[in-house]
Design an enzyme around this catalytic site. Structure first.
Site, PDB file in Angstrom:
ATOM      1  N   MET A 244       0.803  -1.212   0.000  1.00  0.00           N
ATOM      2  CA  MET A 244       0.000   0.000   0.000  1.00  0.00           C
ATOM      3  C   MET A 244       0.839   1.266   0.000  1.00  0.00           C
ATOM      4  O   MET A 244       0.274   2.350   0.013  1.00  0.00           O
ATOM      5  CB  MET A 244      -0.859   0.007   1.252  1.00  0.00           C
ATOM      6  CG  MET A 244      -2.207   0.590   1.061  1.00  0.00           C
ATOM      7  SD  MET A 244      -3.195  -0.008   2.436  1.00  0.00           S
ATOM      8  CE  MET A 244      -1.943  -0.198   3.731  1.00  0.00           C
ATOM      9  N   PRO A 245       2.175   1.112  -0.010  1.00  0.00           N
ATOM     10  CA  PRO A 245       2.986   2.344  -0.016  1.00  0.00           C
ATOM     11  C   PRO A 245       2.727   3.151  -1.285  1.00  0.00           C
ATOM     12  O   PRO A 245       2.286   2.599  -2.300  1.00  0.00           O
ATOM     13  CB  PRO A 245       4.433   1.833  -0.030  1.00  0.00           C
ATOM     14  CG  PRO A 245       4.364   0.418   0.431  1.00  0.00           C
ATOM     15  CD  PRO A 245       3.025  -0.093  -0.015  1.00  0.00           C
ATOM     16  N   PHE A 246       3.018   4.449  -1.168  1.00  0.00           N
ATOM     17  CA  PHE A 246       2.966   5.334  -2.330  1.00  0.00           C
ATOM     18  C   PHE A 246       4.312   6.028  -2.435  1.00  0.00           C
ATOM     19  O   PHE A 246       4.780   6.627  -1.460  1.00  0.00           O
ATOM     20  CB  PHE A 246       1.855   6.380  -2.179  1.00  0.00           C
ATOM     21  CG  PHE A 246       1.876   7.371  -3.298  1.00  0.00           C
ATOM     22  CD1 PHE A 246       1.341   7.035  -4.534  1.00  0.00           C
ATOM     23  CD2 PHE A 246       2.471   8.606  -3.154  1.00  0.00           C
ATOM     24  CE1 PHE A 246       1.395   7.922  -5.595  1.00  0.00           C
ATOM     25  CE2 PHE A 246       2.536   9.507  -4.211  1.00  0.00           C
ATOM     26  CZ  PHE A 246       1.983   9.163  -5.437  1.00  0.00           C
TER      27      PHE A 246
END
Lengths: 67, 67, 67, 67, 67, 67
Positions: free
Chosen positions: D1-3
């Site tokens: 889910m990192p951006f």
């Protein structure tokens, strides 16, 4: 006074769709948090599919593979 | 080492104006906070008026209405 | 209507220093590009030195080494 | 889910280089922090050298001076 | 796959308000642009009023003056 | 001179893990694009799970449901 940045892939969003998105997000901030629409800023970035990755691949490549 | 991102609408800012803005912001960070100019990075994003909203409307629409 | 985001390491910048930085950047945008100060937004992020890297190392580590 | 957002100067990075960068960063987040690659998003911004400043000057100007 | 970043002043927004904002923005992107909610990411930053400037002043100062 | 911003949920990443991430991303930019590590900046934002949404829900809520 909120600032909202929306990043989407460049896929032909129309000026009308972008205007509705800006109007909608500004309304949510007013309705849910009481933020003043007059100073709410929304900036939309449309990003080339070669420059957007998900799952470790570019969107260009994923579409080529029919993902 | 500071990083500064300036977002403005795309309205014909010249290379010279952008250079002065970069120089000015870098100088402020040195003068006020003692930050080293050599590692201060400034990035300017110029955004289409269809993609910039304020007051729930795009800047394109606001200008059409003379706001 | 410009939006400015300034990221610096968390090193005890005072409220007064931050106020001067906000005032200065807003003035530059007015003087150089004719931007309206009333709708210019400046947001300062102060970042822990463990979370800021330069030269492939965290600022925490660089300071330990006297860099 | 990192951006992840990567900003570089616009210098002719190829689609293949950008794909390798996206793949590499996504892999690092999986290997070091156990992040799920399927929901890791990477966006690359390529910025005109007139709009990128370091050391108080634009990259355009620095290159003209051979820095 | 859109990515949305919402910056607001830190003023006690509740977990429920933030959840409704995330749900609302995700729904707008689905309804207006057909974006898949499962890969739409929304990140909210709550910013100290000393670190948020508008009109060349911090929000802290503006509130002190009753603006 | 690249600037990288990595946003992850606040889940106890250690200083060592963050240092490895910074080192790794800086190395990728050098190896793939020939970018100078000495001026590559990486900033990591750790975001509360109440403030991170995916699939229209906060991460806090998704974990409560075992998603």
């Amino acid at each position: 006074m909120p600032f909202v940045n929306i990043k989407i892939t460049k896929d032909g969003a129309t000026a009308d769709q972008k205007a509705r998105l800006i109007s909608g997000v500004t309304g949510l901030l007013r309705d849910i948090l009481g933020k003043n629409p007059q100073t709410t800023v929304v900036v939309i970035d449309e990003v080339d599919t070669d420059n957007w990755g998900i799952g470790g691949e570019t969107v260009t490549e994923r579409r080529r593979q029919g993902k």
